[in-house]
Design a protein around this motif. Structure first.
Motif, short mmCIF file in Angstrom:
data_model
loop_
_atom_site.label_atom_id
_atom_site.label_comp_id
_atom_site.label_asym_id
_atom_site.label_seq_id
_atom_site.Cartn_x
_atom_site.Cartn_y
_atom_site.Cartn_z
N GLN A 100 0.83 -1.20 0.00
CA GLN A 100 0.00 0.00 0.00
C GLN A 100 0.87 1.26 0.00
N ALA A 101 1.92 1.26 0.80
CA ALA A 101 2.82 2.41 0.86
C ALA A 101 3.49 2.63 -0.49
N ARG A 102 3.89 1.54 -1.14
CA ARG A 102 4.54 1.64 -2.45
C ARG A 102 3.58 2.24 -3.48
N ALA A 104 0.99 4.18 -2.87
CA ALA A 104 0.78 5.60 -2.54
C ALA A 104 1.96 6.45 -2.99
N LEU A 105 3.16 5.96 -2.75
CA LEU A 105 4.35 6.71 -3.17
C LEU A 105 4.41 6.81 -4.69
N GLY A 106 4.09 5.72 -5.37
CA GLY A 106 4.06 5.76 -6.84
C GLY A 106 3.05 6.76 -7.36
N ASP A 107 1.88 6.82 -6.72
CA ASP A 107 0.86 7.79 -7.13
C ASP A 107 1.36 9.22 -6.95
N ILE A 108 2.01 9.50 -5.83
CA ILE A 108 2.56 10.84 -5.57
C ILE A 108 3.62 11.18 -6.62
N LEU A 109 4.49 10.23 -6.89
CA LEU A 109 5.54 10.46 -7.87
C LEU A 109 4.95 10.70 -9.26
N ASP A 110 3.98 9.88 -9.66
CA ASP A 110 3.34 10.06 -10.97
C ASP A 110 2.67 11.42 -11.08
#
Length: 119
Positions: A100-102, A104-110
Motif C-alpha cells: 500500500q505504501a509503495r 501511494a508513493l508511486g501515485d505521488i511520484l506520478d
C-alpha cells in the motif's frame, strides 16, 4: 572446535558467532585458557540460525525455536507450528502494508511528474 574454525566452516564472521552466543542461540564452553569451544554439531546449529534469520524471524523468536527442531534438518516440532503460522501472518500483513505504501508513493511520484510536465 574453536570459534575461528566454526567461522571458516560456516562462513559466518567470528563477531556474528559471538552475537549468536550472546543472544542464547549458540552454546559454547570455555577452555581453561578462556577460549570458546563448540560442539561438533555447532555448524548445523549455525545453519539453522541462518535459515531462520533468512525467514525474517527475530533472534528472540529463534531462541525459543532452537530446542524444537525435529531431526537434522530445518523441520520443527508440531508444538511450534502455531507460532510459525502467526509469524507468517505478521509477515503477510507487513507485506500488504508495504505494498500500500509503495502504491501511494508511486501515485505521488506520478502526479508530481505529470505536474512538472505541464509547467
Amino acid at each position: 572446535m574453536k570459534i575461528g574454525e566454526l567461522s571458516r566452516e560456516t562462513g559466518v564472521p567470528v563477531r556474528l558467532l559471538r552475537y549468536y552466543e550472546d543472544q542464547g542461540l549458540l552454546a559454547s564452553h570455555r577452555t581453561e585458557g578462556g577460549h570458546r569451544q563448540y560442539a561438533p554439531e555447532a555448524p548445523a546449529v549455525v545453519a539453522r540460525i541462518r535459515t531462520l534469520l533468512a525467514a525474517g524471524l527475530p533472534t528472540r523468536v529463534i531462541r525459543d525455536l532452537m530446542p524444537c527442531f525435529a531431526g537434522d534438518g530445518i523441520e520443527l516440532q508440531a508444538c511450534v507450528l502455531d507460532h510459525l503460522t502467526t509469524q507468517l501472518a505478521e509477515l503477510d500483513s507487513r507485506i500488504a502494508d508495504l505494498t500500500q505504501a509503495r502504491t501511494a508513493l508511486g501515485d505521488i511520484l506520478d502526479a508530481s511528474v505529470r505536474a512538472l510536465a505541464r509547467t
